[in-house]
Design a protein around this motif. Structure first.
Motif, PDB file in Angstrom:
ATOM      1  N   MET A   1      44.883  32.238  28.666  1.00  0.00           N
ATOM      2  CA  MET A   1      44.662  33.080  29.839  1.00  0.00           C
ATOM      3  C   MET A   1      43.979  34.392  29.437  1.00  0.00           C
ATOM      4  N   ALA A   2      44.468  34.998  28.373  1.00  0.00           N
ATOM      5  CA  ALA A   2      43.884  36.259  27.899  1.00  0.00           C
ATOM      6  C   ALA A   2      42.428  36.057  27.498  1.00  0.00           C
ATOM      7  N   LEU A   3      42.160  34.961  26.802  1.00  0.00           N
ATOM      8  CA  LEU A   3      40.802  34.675  26.349  1.00  0.00           C
ATOM      9  C   LEU A   3      39.865  34.447  27.531  1.00  0.00           C
ATOM     10  N   PHE A   4      40.321  33.715  28.537  1.00  0.00           N
ATOM     11  CA  PHE A   4      39.496  33.435  29.720  1.00  0.00           C
ATOM     12  C   PHE A   4      39.289  34.679  30.585  1.00  0.00           C
ATOM     13  N   TYR A   5      40.256  35.594  30.521  1.00  0.00           N
ATOM     14  CA  TYR A   5      40.156  36.788  31.371  1.00  0.00           C
ATOM     15  C   TYR A   5      39.035  37.712  30.899  1.00  0.00           C
ATOM     16  N   ALA A   6      38.747  37.685  29.607  1.00  0.00           N
ATOM     17  CA  ALA A   6      37.725  38.577  29.042  1.00  0.00           C
ATOM     18  C   ALA A   6      36.370  38.443  29.745  1.00  0.00           C
ATOM     19  N   PRO A   7      35.796  37.240  29.866  1.00  0.00           N
ATOM     20  CA  PRO A   7      34.490  37.139  30.544  1.00  0.00           C
ATOM     21  C   PRO A   7      34.555  37.447  32.031  1.00  0.00           C
ATOM     22  N   ILE A   8      35.695  37.186  32.675  1.00  0.00           N
ATOM     23  CA  ILE A   8      35.823  37.489  34.107  1.00  0.00           C
ATOM     24  C   ILE A   8      35.718  38.996  34.329  1.00  0.00           C
ATOM     25  N   GLN A   9      36.503  39.758  33.567  1.00  0.00           N
ATOM     26  CA  GLN A   9      36.477  41.211  33.703  1.00  0.00           C
ATOM     27  C   GLN A   9      35.122  41.778  33.254  1.00  0.00           C
ATOM     28  N   LEU A  10      34.560  41.181  32.218  1.00  0.00           N
ATOM     29  CA  LEU A  10      33.255  41.627  31.720  1.00  0.00           C
ATOM     30  C   LEU A  10      32.176  41.462  32.786  1.00  0.00           C
ATOM     31  N   LEU A  11      32.161  40.301  33.443  1.00  0.00           N
ATOM     32  CA  LEU A  11      31.166  40.038  34.490  1.00  0.00           C
ATOM     33  C   LEU A  11      31.387  40.928  35.706  1.00  0.00           C
ATOM     34  N   ARG A  12      32.642  41.260  35.985  1.00  0.00           N
ATOM     35  CA  ARG A  12      32.898  42.163  37.104  1.00  0.00           C
ATOM     36  C   ARG A  12      32.269  43.529  36.828  1.00  0.00           C
ATOM     37  N   ILE A  13      32.470  44.054  35.619  1.00  0.00           N
ATOM     38  CA  ILE A  13      31.954  45.371  35.279  1.00  0.00           C
ATOM     39  C   ILE A  13      30.423  45.377  35.287  1.00  0.00           C
ATOM     40  N   ILE A  14      29.835  44.341  34.703  1.00  0.00           N
ATOM     41  CA  ILE A  14      28.375  44.310  34.568  1.00  0.00           C
ATOM     42  C   ILE A  14      27.677  44.071  35.906  1.00  0.00           C
ATOM     43  N   THR A  15      28.182  43.119  36.691  1.00  0.00           N
ATOM     44  CA  THR A  15      27.491  42.730  37.928  1.00  0.00           C
ATOM     45  C   THR A  15      27.944  43.502  39.151  1.00  0.00           C
ATOM     46  N   GLN A  16      29.228  43.924  39.180  1.00  0.00           N
ATOM     47  CA  GLN A  16      29.813  44.570  40.352  1.00  0.00           C
ATOM     48  C   GLN A  16      29.640  43.699  41.597  1.00  0.00           C
ATOM     49  N   GLU A  17      29.782  42.394  41.420  1.00  0.00           N
ATOM     50  CA  GLU A  17      29.689  41.457  42.541  1.00  0.00           C
ATOM     51  C   GLU A  17      31.077  41.127  43.075  1.00  0.00           C
ATOM     52  N   HIS A  18      31.143  40.861  44.373  1.00  0.00           N
ATOM     53  CA  HIS A  18      32.409  40.624  45.053  1.00  0.00           C
ATOM     54  C   HIS A  18      33.174  39.443  44.456  1.00  0.00           C
ATOM     55  N   GLU A  19      32.459  38.370  44.126  1.00  0.00           N
ATOM     56  CA  GLU A  19      33.111  37.161  43.623  1.00  0.00           C
ATOM     57  C   GLU A  19      33.876  37.421  42.336  1.00  0.00           C
ATOM     58  N   PHE A  20      33.267  38.149  41.405  1.00  0.00           N
ATOM     59  CA  PHE A  20      33.928  38.427  40.129  1.00  0.00           C
ATOM     60  C   PHE A  20      35.065  39.428  40.304  1.00  0.00           C
ATOM     61  N   ALA A  21      34.932  40.329  41.273  1.00  0.00           N
ATOM     62  CA  ALA A  21      36.015  41.273  41.557  1.00  0.00           C
ATOM     63  C   ALA A  21      37.241  40.536  42.090  1.00  0.00           C
ATOM     64  N   VAL A  22      37.006  39.549  42.949  1.00  0.00           N
ATOM     65  CA  VAL A  22      38.107  38.734  43.484  1.00  0.00           C
ATOM     66  C   VAL A  22      38.772  37.947  42.361  1.00  0.00           C
ATOM     67  N   LEU A  23      37.958  37.312  41.508  1.00  0.00           N
ATOM     68  CA  LEU A  23      38.512  36.549  40.392  1.00  0.00           C
ATOM     69  C   LEU A  23      39.304  37.437  39.437  1.00  0.00           C
ATOM     70  N   ASP A  24      38.821  38.643  39.234  1.00  0.00           N
ATOM     71  CA  ASP A  24      39.512  39.608  38.376  1.00  0.00           C
ATOM     72  C   ASP A  24      40.915  39.883  38.904  1.00  0.00           C
ATOM     73  N   GLN A  25      41.014  40.137  40.204  1.00  0.00           N
ATOM     74  CA  GLN A  25      42.322  40.370  40.822  1.00  0.00           C
ATOM     75  C   GLN A  25      43.189  39.115  40.757  1.00  0.00           C
ATOM     76  N   TRP A  26      42.618  38.009  41.150  1.00  0.00           N
ATOM     77  CA  TRP A  26      43.374  36.762  41.299  1.00  0.00           C
ATOM     78  C   TRP A  26      43.937  36.283  39.965  1.00  0.00           C
ATOM     79  N   ALA A  27      43.108  36.361  38.908  1.00  0.00           N
ATOM     80  CA  ALA A  27      43.531  35.863  37.598  1.00  0.00           C
ATOM     81  C   ALA A  27      44.646  36.705  36.989  1.00  0.00           C
ATOM     82  N   THR A  28      44.823  37.929  37.501  1.00  0.00           N
ATOM     83  CA  THR A  28      45.890  38.797  36.987  1.00  0.00           C
ATOM     84  C   THR A  28      47.274  38.240  37.312  1.00  0.00           C
ATOM     85  N   LEU A  29      47.419  37.623  38.485  1.00  0.00           N
ATOM     86  CA  LEU A  29      48.738  37.176  38.948  1.00  0.00           C
ATOM     87  C   LEU A  29      49.376  36.116  38.051  1.00  0.00           C
ATOM     88  N   PRO A  30      48.652  35.038  37.670  1.00  0.00           N
ATOM     89  CA  PRO A  30      49.272  34.028  36.797  1.00  0.00           C
ATOM     90  C   PRO A  30      49.699  34.572  35.436  1.00  0.00           C
TER      91      PRO A  30
END
Length: 266
Positions: free
Chosen positions: A97-126
């Motif tokens: 989970m930690a390893l997979f979270y790295a690219p999600i958060q990275l893409l959120r910061i770089i792109t600032q797109e809604h989809e990656f922001a949602v995934l960033d939030q969602w992946a935190t819960l599990p």
């Protein structure tokens, strides 16, 4: 075991990606744009234009480093007969989970797109739910039904963000509270000083993550340093350390449990 847990961890994430791609969470409120970060563009002479927040970008590699390190530690503990199959499963999934979270958060910061922001939030819960699952498994033994139901509850709970309330904050708060409750129950049954120290450190990092992220801009007004090494950047350090300390806490709990079991067997 490592490759099995890789796919078992990846499949729910791919399902979440598909649901986000299908725009099921198009109306989910998320923070987008550099205005939500105190870090100011720096080193633009040496870096490409899309990397306008270098510190907030690079720090996300820390999730991958910690995840990979604990995957290696888990494999080593299996070879040394410290972990049984169930215990290794719990550690492998958590750190994938930690390893997979790295690219999600990275893409959120770089792109600032809604989809990656949602995934960033969602992946935190599990993440937090897996601490609950790990604790329940250590306390009560393996239960496939409990694990599946717990993960489903965690994933489905994200739909609360679509309601006209601070849904993500409420859901995340409940996940954190559940993780702390189970961690306290673990320590009560298998007390040891090292586990207590790592539990306290994990809680401090959790509070630090929340505080630094919420007061990102306020810190930026206090000193120029926080315009570069911003509250958001520092909060990610706390988050990464939180994962590391959670691993150490569970490791010491398991060592105590295994030691107690060996004594009873003798």
């Amino acid at each position: 075991m490592m490759f099995t847990t890789f796919f078992l961890t990846l499949c729910p994430l791919l399902l979440m990606c598909l649901l986000v791609y299908l725009e099921m969470f198009k109306s989910a409120p998320v923070e987008l744009g550099s205005k939500h970060y105190a870090e100011i563009p720096s080193m633009t002479i040496f870096l490409p234009e899309w990397l306008n927040m270098p510190f907030n970008t690079v720090i996300n590699l820390g999730y991958a480093v910690v995840g990979a390190m604990w995957l290696a530690i888990t494999s080593n503990n299996i070879d040394r007969n410290i972990f049984d199959e169930t215990q290794s499963f719990l550690f492998y999934v958590f750190n994938w989970m930690a390893l997979f979270y790295a690219p999600i958060q990275l893409l959120r910061i770089i792109t600032q797109e809604h989809e990656f922001a949602v995934l960033d939030q969602w992946a935190t819960l599990p993440f937090f739910m897996w601490v609950v699952i790990s604790g329940a498994t250590i306390l009560n033994g393996w239960s496939t039904h409990r694990i599946i139901i717990s993960i489903l509850i965690s994933i489905v709970s994200y739909v609360v963000v679509l309601l006209p309330i601070p849904g993500f904050e409420i859901t995340l708060g409940l996940h954190i509270a559940a993780a702390i409750y189970v961690a306290r129950a673990l320590y009560a049954k298998y007390p040891n000083k090292m586990a207590k120290a790592f539990f306290v450190k994990a809680c401090i990092c959790c509070l630090g993550f929340i505080f630094l992220k919420l007061f990102d801009h306020q810190l930026g007004r206090l000193h120029l340093t926080f315009k570069y090494l911003s509250g958001h950047f520092l909060s990610k350090i706390c988050d990464i350390l939180q994962i590391h300390y959670a691993n150490l806490f569970l490791l010491n709990i398991i060592l105590t449990k295994n030691k107690d079991s060996k004594k009873k067997a003798e």
